[in-house]
Motif scaffolding. Structure first.
Motif, PDB file in Angstrom:
ATOM      1  N   VAL A  25      44.274 121.765 -60.915  1.00  0.00           N
ATOM      2  CA  VAL A  25      44.674 123.112 -61.316  1.00  0.00           C
ATOM      3  C   VAL A  25      43.408 123.945 -61.515  1.00  0.00           C
ATOM      4  CG1 VAL A  25      45.746 124.467 -63.158  1.00  0.00           C
ATOM      5  CG2 VAL A  25      46.809 122.326 -62.392  1.00  0.00           C
ATOM      6  N   PRO A  26      43.352 125.166 -60.974  1.00  0.00           N
ATOM      7  CA  PRO A  26      42.152 125.994 -61.167  1.00  0.00           C
ATOM      8  C   PRO A  26      41.792 126.132 -62.649  1.00  0.00           C
ATOM      9  CG  PRO A  26      43.591 126.986 -59.527  1.00  0.00           C
ATOM     10  CD  PRO A  26      44.347 125.827 -60.111  1.00  0.00           C
ATOM     11  N   GLY A  27      40.527 125.892 -62.935  1.00  0.00           N
ATOM     12  CA  GLY A  27      40.045 125.968 -64.309  1.00  0.00           C
ATOM     13  C   GLY A  27      39.998 124.630 -65.019  1.00  0.00           C
ATOM     14  N   ALA A  28      40.721 123.635 -64.507  1.00  0.00           N
ATOM     15  CA  ALA A  28      40.759 122.337 -65.189  1.00  0.00           C
ATOM     16  C   ALA A  28      39.388 121.668 -65.201  1.00  0.00           C
ATOM     17  CB  ALA A  28      41.789 121.426 -64.523  1.00  0.00           C
ATOM     18  N   GLY A  29      38.694 121.724 -64.073  1.00  0.00           N
ATOM     19  CA  GLY A  29      37.376 121.098 -63.998  1.00  0.00           C
ATOM     20  C   GLY A  29      36.395 121.711 -64.973  1.00  0.00           C
ATOM     21  N   GLU A  30      36.388 123.039 -65.075  1.00  0.00           N
ATOM     22  CA  GLU A  30      35.496 123.733 -66.002  1.00  0.00           C
ATOM     23  C   GLU A  30      35.844 123.396 -67.452  1.00  0.00           C
ATOM     24  OE1 GLU A  30      32.521 126.783 -67.073  1.00  0.00           O
ATOM     25  OE2 GLU A  30      32.862 125.333 -65.475  1.00  0.00           O
ATOM     26  N   PHE A  31      37.120 123.372 -67.763  1.00  0.00           N
ATOM     27  CA  PHE A  31      37.561 123.046 -69.116  1.00  0.00           C
ATOM     28  C   PHE A  31      37.087 121.647 -69.517  1.00  0.00           C
ATOM     29  CE2 PHE A  31      40.743 121.290 -72.063  1.00  0.00           C
ATOM     30  CZ  PHE A  31      40.727 122.253 -73.051  1.00  0.00           C
ATOM     31  N   LEU A  32      37.297 120.672 -68.647  1.00  0.00           N
ATOM     32  CA  LEU A  32      36.882 119.295 -68.938  1.00  0.00           C
ATOM     33  C   LEU A  32      35.368 119.177 -69.038  1.00  0.00           C
ATOM     34  CD1 LEU A  32      39.357 117.476 -66.534  1.00  0.00           C
ATOM     35  CD2 LEU A  32      39.432 117.412 -69.041  1.00  0.00           C
ATOM     36  N   ARG A  33      34.655 119.885 -68.167  1.00  0.00           N
ATOM     37  CA  ARG A  33      33.186 119.835 -68.198  1.00  0.00           C
ATOM     38  C   ARG A  33      32.666 120.354 -69.536  1.00  0.00           C
ATOM     39  NH1 ARG A  33      29.097 123.218 -67.665  1.00  0.00           N
ATOM     40  NH2 ARG A  33      30.440 124.995 -67.156  1.00  0.00           N
ATOM     41  N   LEU A  34      33.244 121.444 -70.027  1.00  0.00           N
ATOM     42  CA  LEU A  34      32.795 122.008 -71.294  1.00  0.00           C
ATOM     43  C   LEU A  34      33.136 121.088 -72.465  1.00  0.00           C
ATOM     44  CD1 LEU A  34      33.721 125.745 -70.660  1.00  0.00           C
ATOM     45  CD2 LEU A  34      31.415 124.829 -70.997  1.00  0.00           C
ATOM     46  N   LEU A  35      34.272 120.409 -72.400  1.00  0.00           N
ATOM     47  CA  LEU A  35      34.595 119.449 -73.456  1.00  0.00           C
ATOM     48  C   LEU A  35      33.543 118.353 -73.526  1.00  0.00           C
ATOM     49  CD1 LEU A  35      38.467 118.927 -73.097  1.00  0.00           C
ATOM     50  CD2 LEU A  35      37.275 120.251 -74.845  1.00  0.00           C
ATOM     51  N   ARG A  36      33.132 117.863 -72.375  1.00  0.00           N
ATOM     52  CA  ARG A  36      32.123 116.796 -72.363  1.00  0.00           C
ATOM     53  C   ARG A  36      30.769 117.321 -72.814  1.00  0.00           C
ATOM     54  NH1 ARG A  36      34.183 116.231 -67.308  1.00  0.00           N
ATOM     55  NH2 ARG A  36      32.156 116.788 -66.404  1.00  0.00           N
ATOM     56  N   GLU A  37      30.375 118.475 -72.316  1.00  0.00           N
ATOM     57  CA  GLU A  37      29.047 119.015 -72.632  1.00  0.00           C
ATOM     58  C   GLU A  37      28.910 119.355 -74.113  1.00  0.00           C
ATOM     59  OE1 GLU A  37      28.183 122.252 -70.052  1.00  0.00           O
ATOM     60  OE2 GLU A  37      27.858 120.965 -68.284  1.00  0.00           O
ATOM     61  N   THR A  38      30.000 119.804 -74.730  1.00  0.00           N
ATOM     62  CA  THR A  38      29.953 120.160 -76.152  1.00  0.00           C
ATOM     63  C   THR A  38      30.339 118.991 -77.051  1.00  0.00           C
ATOM     64  OG1 THR A  38      32.229 121.024 -76.018  1.00  0.00           O
ATOM     65  CG2 THR A  38      30.421 122.599 -75.688  1.00  0.00           C
ATOM     66  N   GLU A  39      30.543 117.830 -76.429  1.00  0.00           N
ATOM     67  CA  GLU A  39      30.862 116.598 -77.142  1.00  0.00           C
ATOM     68  C   GLU A  39      32.103 116.757 -78.020  1.00  0.00           C
ATOM     69  OE1 GLU A  39      27.275 115.405 -79.142  1.00  0.00           O
ATOM     70  OE2 GLU A  39      26.352 114.701 -77.281  1.00  0.00           O
ATOM     71  N   ARG A  40      33.093 117.479 -77.495  1.00  0.00           N
ATOM     72  CA  ARG A  40      34.371 117.594 -78.203  1.00  0.00           C
ATOM     73  C   ARG A  40      35.166 116.304 -78.012  1.00  0.00           C
ATOM     74  NH1 ARG A  40      35.845 123.140 -78.814  1.00  0.00           N
ATOM     75  NH2 ARG A  40      33.912 124.341 -78.742  1.00  0.00           N
ATOM     76  N   ARG A  41      35.930 115.947 -79.009  1.00  0.00           N
ATOM     77  CA  ARG A  41      36.832 114.807 -78.885  1.00  0.00           C
ATOM     78  C   ARG A  41      38.043 115.236 -78.064  1.00  0.00           C
ATOM     79  NH1 ARG A  41      37.717 113.695 -84.956  1.00  0.00           N
ATOM     80  NH2 ARG A  41      37.065 115.865 -85.009  1.00  0.00           N
ATOM     81  N   PHE A  42      38.392 114.432 -77.066  1.00  0.00           N
ATOM     82  CA  PHE A  42      39.562 114.772 -76.262  1.00  0.00           C
ATOM     83  C   PHE A  42      40.119 113.530 -75.586  1.00  0.00           C
ATOM     84  CE2 PHE A  42      36.371 114.769 -72.944  1.00  0.00           C
ATOM     85  CZ  PHE A  42      37.046 114.427 -71.772  1.00  0.00           C
ATOM     86  N   LEU A  43      41.409 113.596 -75.271  1.00  0.00           N
ATOM     87  CA  LEU A  43      42.080 112.563 -74.509  1.00  0.00           C
ATOM     88  C   LEU A  43      43.017 113.217 -73.508  1.00  0.00           C
ATOM     89  CD1 LEU A  43      43.244 109.807 -77.053  1.00  0.00           C
ATOM     90  CD2 LEU A  43      41.444 109.598 -75.335  1.00  0.00           C
ATOM     91  N   VAL A  44      43.075 112.637 -72.329  1.00  0.00           N
ATOM     92  CA  VAL A  44      44.072 113.003 -71.328  1.00  0.00           C
ATOM     93  C   VAL A  44      45.220 112.006 -71.465  1.00  0.00           C
ATOM     94  CG1 VAL A  44      44.567 113.190 -68.864  1.00  0.00           C
ATOM     95  CG2 VAL A  44      42.371 114.004 -69.773  1.00  0.00           C
ATOM     96  N   LEU A  45      46.426 112.516 -71.710  1.00  0.00           N
ATOM     97  CA  LEU A  45      47.586 111.667 -71.950  1.00  0.00           C
ATOM     98  C   LEU A  45      48.512 111.653 -70.742  1.00  0.00           C
ATOM     99  CD1 LEU A  45      48.635 112.821 -75.549  1.00  0.00           C
ATOM    100  CD2 LEU A  45      46.888 111.173 -74.887  1.00  0.00           C
ATOM    101  N   THR A  46      49.124 110.506 -70.492  1.00  0.00           N
ATOM    102  CA  THR A  46      50.129 110.423 -69.437  1.00  0.00           C
ATOM    103  C   THR A  46      51.164 109.368 -69.783  1.00  0.00           C
ATOM    104  OG1 THR A  46      50.542 109.969 -67.087  1.00  0.00           O
ATOM    105  CG2 THR A  46      48.668 108.826 -68.096  1.00  0.00           C
ATOM    106  N   ASN A  47      52.415 109.658 -69.462  1.00  0.00           N
ATOM    107  CA  ASN A  47      53.489 108.682 -69.614  1.00  0.00           C
ATOM    108  C   ASN A  47      53.478 107.653 -68.495  1.00  0.00           C
ATOM    109  OD1 ASN A  47      54.744 109.213 -72.027  1.00  0.00           O
ATOM    110  ND2 ASN A  47      56.494 110.300 -71.151  1.00  0.00           N
ATOM    111  N   ASN A  48      52.694 107.879 -67.469  1.00  0.00           N
ATOM    112  CA  ASN A  48      52.635 106.956 -66.336  1.00  0.00           C
ATOM    113  C   ASN A  48      51.992 105.645 -66.792  1.00  0.00           C
ATOM    114  OD1 ASN A  48      51.837 105.571 -63.924  1.00  0.00           O
ATOM    115  ND2 ASN A  48      52.012 107.484 -62.803  1.00  0.00           N
ATOM    116  N   SER A  49      52.738 104.547 -66.655  1.00  0.00           N
ATOM    117  CA  SER A  49      52.221 103.247 -67.089  1.00  0.00           C
ATOM    118  C   SER A  49      51.776 102.375 -65.920  1.00  0.00           C
ATOM    119  CB  SER A  49      53.296 102.498 -67.893  1.00  0.00           C
ATOM    120  OG  SER A  49      54.408 102.173 -67.068  1.00  0.00           O
ATOM    121  N   ILE A  50      51.798 102.925 -64.704  1.00  0.00           N
ATOM    122  CA  ILE A  50      51.458 102.133 -63.520  1.00  0.00           C
ATOM    123  C   ILE A  50      49.967 101.805 -63.487  1.00  0.00           C
ATOM    124  CG2 ILE A  50      51.266 102.179 -60.998  1.00  0.00           C
ATOM    125  CD1 ILE A  50      53.850 103.714 -60.891  1.00  0.00           C
ATOM    126  N   TYR A  51      49.137 102.791 -63.825  1.00  0.00           N
ATOM    127  CA  TYR A  51      47.704 102.665 -63.602  1.00  0.00           C
ATOM    128  C   TYR A  51      46.943 102.400 -64.890  1.00  0.00           C
ATOM    129  CZ  TYR A  51      49.162 104.970 -59.307  1.00  0.00           C
ATOM    130  OH  TYR A  51      49.812 105.287 -58.137  1.00  0.00           O
TER     131      TYR A  51
END
Length: 261
Positions: A25-51
């Motif tokens: 999704v446009p903007g997702a990469g920038e959002f995630l990059r800033l979370l990492r660079e600013t050392e924010r706590r974050f998790l990506v959640l998914t109901n998918n249990s396959i992987y």
């Protein structure tokens, strides 16, 4: 809604928020990059249990999104953590794939079809009639019934596929035993995620694309809830629900300024 402190921790759904049909999704990469660079706590959640988280890290990377495996939390991990608190070092008959079996192995569970403590149902692209029959017989014999998530269908290139919720309904019809669903919308998954990332509900936001899973689970866990309109729930549908998100925004791109240093 009551005044909240600045957001210190971010939980975000994956499909419909970060990626749509395998495309970032446009903007997702920038959002995630800033979370990492600013050392924010974050998790990506998914109901998918396959992987496994490592698998999902690789899949997201192919979409151009860099999410460390340690920042990915699945319904399989939540299910394993739940079982570890309920019956440590137990046994389970599992219908599912590597994401679920790996998570259970890592908490010390033995996978067996001989008098297991639990039948654990997850998602798979190859549901077996013989495995479902075995699950029914084990539940009839006293095994407790757990399912990773209630989603009735899953996507594929050919169209919708029956998912965990649909197969759980089949087993319930045969056994008259309802499963305990661990994944969203159960707020247990949100609280497990918060514990994993050492977050606090008062300063955590949940970003999702579905009112009936992401938003309701976030509300019940006491989080700020942000609905994006790049996935399942359309803006016109929001008013049909008896609860409301804290905010409705067009996409995750609208949050980039909130995570800039």
């Amino acid at each position: 809604m009551a005044d909240r402190g600045p957001t210190e921790c971010w939980l975000t759904d994956m499909d419909g928020v970060l990626v749509h049909e395998g495309v970032a999704v446009p903007g997702a990469g920038e959002f995630l990059r800033l979370l990492r660079e600013t050392e924010r706590r974050f998790l990506v959640l998914t109901n998918n249990s396959i992987y496994t988280p490592r698998d999902l890290h690789a899949r997201l990377q192919r979409s151009g999104l860099d999410v460390p495996a340690d920042n990915i939390y699945t319904s399989a991990l939540a299910t394993a953590q739940f079982l570890d608190t309920q019956r440590p070092n137990g046994t389970a008959f599992v219908i599912g794939e590597a994401g679920l079996t790996t998570a259970l192995h890592e908490i010390g569970y033995v996978l067996t079809d001989t008098d297991p403590d639990y039948v654990v149902l997850g998602e798979t692209r190859t549901y077996s009639f013989s495995s479902i029959t075995q699950a029914i017989r084990l539940i009839d014999n006293g095994a407790r019934f757990i399912a990773t998530n209630p989603d009735p269908i899953g996507p594929s290139n050919e169209g919708s596929l029956p998912a965990t919720g649909s197969v759980a309904a089949l087993i319930t019809k045969a056994t008259r035993v309802e499963p305990y669903f661990v994944g969203k919308p159960n707020p247990l998954m949100m609280r497990s995620a918060l514990n994993t990332v050492q977050g606090h509900s008062e300063t955590t936001a949940m970003i999702g694309d579905r009112m009936d899973t992401d938003v309701i689970a976030g509300i019940e866990a006491g989080l700020e809830t942000i609905l994006v309109l790049t996935g399942v729930t359309a803006k016109a549908e929001v008013e049909r629900f008896p609860y409301r998100p804290s905010r409705v925004i067009a996409s995750i791109a609208d949050l980039i300024d909130e995570v800039r240093p």
